[in-house]
Scaffold this motif. Structure first.
Motif, mmCIF file in Angstrom:
data_model
loop_
_atom_site.group_PDB
_atom_site.id
_atom_site.type_symbol
_atom_site.label_atom_id
_atom_site.label_comp_id
_atom_site.label_asym_id
_atom_site.label_seq_id
_atom_site.Cartn_x
_atom_site.Cartn_y
_atom_site.Cartn_z
ATOM 1 N N GLY A 167 0.882 -1.242 0.099
ATOM 2 C CA GLY A 167 0.093 -0.066 -0.095
ATOM 3 C C GLY A 167 0.859 1.079 -0.144
ATOM 4 N N ALA A 168 0.747 2.226 -1.009
ATOM 5 C CA ALA A 168 1.470 3.394 -1.134
ATOM 6 C C ALA A 168 1.515 4.043 0.206
ATOM 7 C CB ALA A 168 0.826 4.166 -2.253
ATOM 8 N N GLY A 169 0.360 4.187 1.021
ATOM 9 C CA GLY A 169 0.396 5.173 2.101
ATOM 10 C C GLY A 169 1.260 4.608 3.390
ATOM 11 N N ARG A 170 1.902 3.520 3.268
ATOM 12 C CA ARG A 170 2.906 2.958 4.168
ATOM 13 C C ARG A 170 4.085 3.231 3.722
ATOM 14 N NH1 ARG A 170 1.585 -2.619 6.898
ATOM 15 N NH2 ARG A 170 3.106 -1.862 8.222
ATOM 16 N N VAL A 171 4.625 3.426 2.393
ATOM 17 C CA VAL A 171 5.824 3.499 1.888
ATOM 18 C C VAL A 171 6.329 4.863 1.999
ATOM 19 C CG1 VAL A 171 7.161 3.099 0.012
ATOM 20 C CG2 VAL A 171 5.369 1.572 0.393
ATOM 21 N N ILE A 172 7.772 4.961 2.390
ATOM 22 C CA ILE A 172 8.730 6.159 2.240
ATOM 23 C C ILE A 172 9.841 5.397 1.536
ATOM 24 C CG2 ILE A 172 9.541 5.825 4.772
ATOM 25 C CD1 ILE A 172 9.417 8.785 5.164
ATOM 26 N N ALA A 173 10.364 6.525 0.684
ATOM 27 C CA ALA A 173 11.633 6.238 0.115
ATOM 28 C C ALA A 173 12.775 7.002 0.542
ATOM 29 C CB ALA A 173 11.394 6.493 -1.411
ATOM 30 N N LEU A 174 14.024 6.600 0.508
ATOM 31 C CA LEU A 174 15.286 7.241 1.027
ATOM 32 C C LEU A 174 16.526 6.924 0.080
ATOM 33 C CD1 LEU A 174 16.779 7.482 4.472
ATOM 34 C CD2 LEU A 174 18.195 6.712 2.513
ATOM 35 N N ASP A 175 17.102 7.871 -0.396
ATOM 36 C CA ASP A 175 18.186 7.878 -1.245
ATOM 37 C C ASP A 175 19.088 9.238 -0.956
ATOM 38 O OD1 ASP A 175 18.624 5.854 -3.821
ATOM 39 O OD2 ASP A 175 19.930 7.747 -4.108
ATOM 40 N N LEU A 176 20.423 9.067 -1.565
ATOM 41 C CA LEU A 176 21.124 10.345 -1.621
ATOM 42 C C LEU A 176 21.235 11.056 -2.858
ATOM 43 C CD1 LEU A 176 24.307 9.686 0.574
ATOM 44 C CD2 LEU A 176 23.068 11.613 0.709
ATOM 45 N N ASN A 177 20.512 10.290 -3.693
ATOM 46 C CA ASN A 177 20.826 11.007 -5.153
ATOM 47 C C ASN A 177 19.586 11.932 -5.531
ATOM 48 O OD1 ASN A 177 20.423 10.845 -8.308
ATOM 49 N ND2 ASN A 177 22.562 10.283 -8.056
ATOM 50 N N GLY A 178 19.854 13.123 -5.679
ATOM 51 C CA GLY A 178 18.533 14.067 -5.994
ATOM 52 C C GLY A 178 17.753 13.731 -7.305
ATOM 53 N N PRO A 179 18.459 13.512 -8.558
ATOM 54 C CA PRO A 179 17.916 13.318 -9.556
ATOM 55 C C PRO A 179 16.985 12.083 -9.456
ATOM 56 C CG PRO A 179 19.981 14.200 -10.156
ATOM 57 C CD PRO A 179 20.070 14.037 -8.773
ATOM 58 N N MET A 180 17.637 10.878 -9.287
ATOM 59 C CA MET A 180 16.966 9.646 -8.622
ATOM 60 C C MET A 180 15.915 9.894 -8.158
ATOM 61 S SD MET A 180 18.464 7.166 -10.487
ATOM 62 C CE MET A 180 19.995 6.539 -10.866
ATOM 63 N N LEU A 181 15.615 10.641 -6.910
ATOM 64 C CA LEU A 181 14.497 10.792 -6.119
ATOM 65 C C LEU A 181 13.595 11.754 -6.715
ATOM 66 C CD1 LEU A 181 15.742 11.562 -2.770
ATOM 67 C CD2 LEU A 181 14.654 9.286 -3.373
ATOM 68 N N SER A 182 14.035 12.499 -7.707
ATOM 69 C CA SER A 182 13.019 13.421 -8.306
ATOM 70 C C SER A 182 12.301 12.642 -9.429
ATOM 71 C CB SER A 182 13.964 14.501 -9.320
ATOM 72 O OG SER A 182 12.840 15.331 -9.976
ATOM 73 N N MET A 183 12.670 11.591 -10.071
ATOM 74 C CA MET A 183 12.149 10.603 -11.114
ATOM 75 C C MET A 183 11.213 9.809 -10.287
ATOM 76 S SD MET A 183 11.301 9.419 -13.910
ATOM 77 C CE MET A 183 12.620 10.599 -14.913
ATOM 78 N N LEU A 184 11.669 9.211 -8.927
ATOM 79 C CA LEU A 184 10.854 8.559 -8.240
ATOM 80 C C LEU A 184 9.536 9.148 -7.697
ATOM 81 C CD1 LEU A 184 11.748 6.412 -5.143
ATOM 82 C CD2 LEU A 184 9.917 8.202 -4.629
ATOM 83 N N ARG A 185 9.942 10.470 -7.547
ATOM 84 C CA ARG A 185 8.304 11.468 -7.233
ATOM 85 C C ARG A 185 7.628 11.538 -8.192
ATOM 86 N NH1 ARG A 185 5.573 12.188 -4.802
ATOM 87 N NH2 ARG A 185 5.344 14.492 -4.811
ATOM 88 N N ALA A 186 8.163 11.788 -9.353
ATOM 89 C CA ALA A 186 7.377 12.081 -10.361
ATOM 90 C C ALA A 186 6.466 11.015 -10.859
ATOM 91 C CB ALA A 186 8.172 12.346 -11.710
ATOM 92 N N ARG A 187 7.029 9.671 -10.740
ATOM 93 C CA ARG A 187 6.402 8.243 -10.824
ATOM 94 C C ARG A 187 5.254 8.118 -9.765
ATOM 95 N NH1 ARG A 187 11.632 4.456 -12.338
ATOM 96 N NH2 ARG A 187 11.076 4.399 -14.667
ATOM 97 N N LEU A 188 5.665 8.342 -8.610
ATOM 98 C CA LEU A 188 4.879 7.877 -7.249
ATOM 99 C C LEU A 188 4.619 9.118 -6.539
ATOM 100 C CD1 LEU A 188 7.293 4.788 -6.237
ATOM 101 C CD2 LEU A 188 4.976 4.634 -7.606
#
Length: 513
Positions: free
Chosen positions: A374-395
């Motif tokens: 369930g998406a409401g339970r998930v939190i993502a962590l990474d040190l790479n800004g562009p990667m997280l930006s893509m993650l946030r665009a998708r999710l």
């Protein structure tokens, strides 16, 4: 050892390999390799071995020729950057034979791949070798052709192109459209650094050809053809958008300030620690815990605009599958994204609490995690800004943290489960500490599910993996010693409940006791 004894020993080893039945061939090859070459260095038996190998090369069948071509390439490579040393010269005496054989083989033939690896060490024969290899796509596949072309190339110190060898030069030409993205750092390099970088890239080209060839020869089959890559145009790549502060507030009980361990209060554009008064910026749903600001928003926190998301897709669609082939010995394509998805769906079993995707990258497997728990339970962590930006665009509903893994910004026993997928090897020196942090943050019964890689049992394949250096020369693959990895899990209070390991993959699910 007397001079007369050395050739006799070599003849015995070569004879045992040549005469070995099929079920002993690989074992006898390893015995032969270990006598003349160890971890990239030549032994005293190397020179007499070259003469003996040259004598028998024409007489053996194609399967044995493939093994011998790999070994001759290893021997020549041991003298690199010299290409005219005594061993390379002796190996190169058979150049006409190797080129003639290559011209008559089908693309992907194990012997052909082994010959390409061998021939890559002889730049003096560049034109003849490339002619025998044929045009890219007609003879060798485009990736291998570009690796061969790069291995045989000469450095232009005035216009060096560095760091574009893995997964292959052709991949960079086809998909790496951000022309200056990875070359800015080259401008800061000294002439000596440029030479070292060029040589590291050349060794990476050798190793890419060698790993594929060695796997094909040992398995008596051509590697699988990778799936075609569909790369969206730049104007169709999604961009991250803002996220309501409530998405972070939902995980407030688990999160803690990285500076003092205090609790956060969340606004739309920042997280504020009431204990130490630090404030951390939130932009486009990404909480940056690597810096604090006294204002409501960090003016300099614009990495998702300044850095192209194209490179996040390049990693995911192009570099990552090749990384799996190399590090997982996945040349047959047995471990597919569907296989990975299935493992996550079957083995992530959270107890109460948020579910962390540790080192989440661009979010491909964060999405599967969200589908599973369930998406409401998930939190993502990474040190790479562009990667997280893509993650946030998708999710769009999943909050992200820009943070390292040591320490994790979570309270003790606060997480329901942790996923770390194809990432632990990216920080091998810190892996024990990161695993200890996972153990600290997991609630009893919570699962830690990971995919990473172990060292190959084959010293030749191990050499090819270790010889890779990635862009900006920040290091190459660092697979784990499996026993050491298990010791770290046990020390963190994690008990393995499932383990799987095709090729040199490591799939593990462990439970916090």
């Amino acid at each position: 050892m007397s001079n007369s004894a050395a050739p006799a020993q070599v003849r015995k080893l070569v004879g045992a390999f040549v005469d070995a039945p099929d079920d002993r061939l690989d074992t006898e090859f390893q015995q032969l390799v270990g006598a003349v070459w160890r971890d990239g260095a030549l032994t005293g038996l190397a020179h007499p071995a070259v003469r003996e190998l040259a004598t028998c090369f024409d007489a053996v069948d194609n399967r044995r020729k493939g093994y011998l071509a790999v070994l001759l390439g290893l021997l020549a490579e041991a003298e690199y950057p010299a290409t005219d040393g005594p061993i390379a010269t002796a190996v190169g005496a058979g150049l006409d034979t190797y080129i003639g054989l290559l011209g008559g083989l089908d693309a992907g033939d194990p012997l052909g791949l082994a010959l390409v690896y061998l021939l890559a060490h002889f730049p003096a024969g560049r034109d003849r070798i490339l002619a025998a290899a044929g045009p890219a796509g007609a003879g060798l596949d485009e990736d291998d052709h570009s690796r061969l072309d790069r291995a045989l190339a000469a450095l232009d110190p005035d216009r060096p192109v560095l760091g574009r060898v893995f997964p292959s030069p052709s991949a960079w030409r086809t998909y790496g459209t951000e022309g200056d993205f990875d070359q800015r750092w080259v401008e800061t390099m000294s002439p000596e650094q440029i030479v070292r970088g060029w040589r590291a890239d050349t060794r990476t080209a050798f190793a890419g050809l060698g790993a594929k060839a060695h796997w094909a020869v040992r398995n008596r089959t051509s590697p699988a053809t990778p799936p075609a890559v569909t790369f969206p145009p730049g104007d169709r790549i999604p961009r991250a958008t803002d996220l309501d502060a409530g998405a972070f507030a939902a995980h407030a009980a688990a999160l803690r300030c990285p500076g003092c361990g205090g609790a956060f209060e969340f606004g739309r554009h920042r997280a504020h620690c009431g204990k130490c008064d630090a404030a951390y910026p939130i932009t486009s749903g990404i909480l940056d815990l690597t810096k604090s600001t006294a204002g409501d928003q960090a003016d300099d926190f614009k990495f998702m605009l300044a850095e192209s998301p194209h490179m996040a897709l390049f990693y995911e669609l192009v570099a990552r599958p090749n990384f799996l082939r190399l590090n997982g010995s996945n040349w047959d394509g047995a471990v597919t994204p569907d296989v990975e998805d299935t493992y996550i769906a079957q083995h992530v079993r959270p107890v109460d609490g948020p579910v962390l995707d540790l080192a989440a990258g661009a979010g491909r497997w964060t999405g599967k995690l969200a589908d599973t728990v369930g998406a409401g339970r998930v939190i993502a962590l990474d040190l790479n800004g562009p990667m997280l930006s893509m993650l946030r665009a998708r999710l769009t509903g999943v909050p992200a943290l820009m943070s390292g893994a040591t320490p994790l910004p979570f309270n003790d026993a606060s997480l329901g489960a942790v996923l770390c997928w194809n990432a632990l090897q990216a920080f091998p020196d810190d892996a024990p500490a990161a695993i200890a942090e996972v153990g600290r943050c997991l609630r009893p019964g919570g699962t830690f599910t990971l995919m990473t890689y172990r060292n190959s049992d084959d010293p030749v394949y191990r050499h090819f993996v270790a010889s890779h250096t990635f862009s900006q020369y920040s290091g190459g693959p660092r697979p784990f010693d499996l026993d050491t990895l298990k010791e770290s899990l046990a020390a963190a209070g994690l008990r393995i409940r499932h383990e799987w390991g095709p090729g040199t993959f490591v799939f593990i699910t462990a439970e916090r006791v």
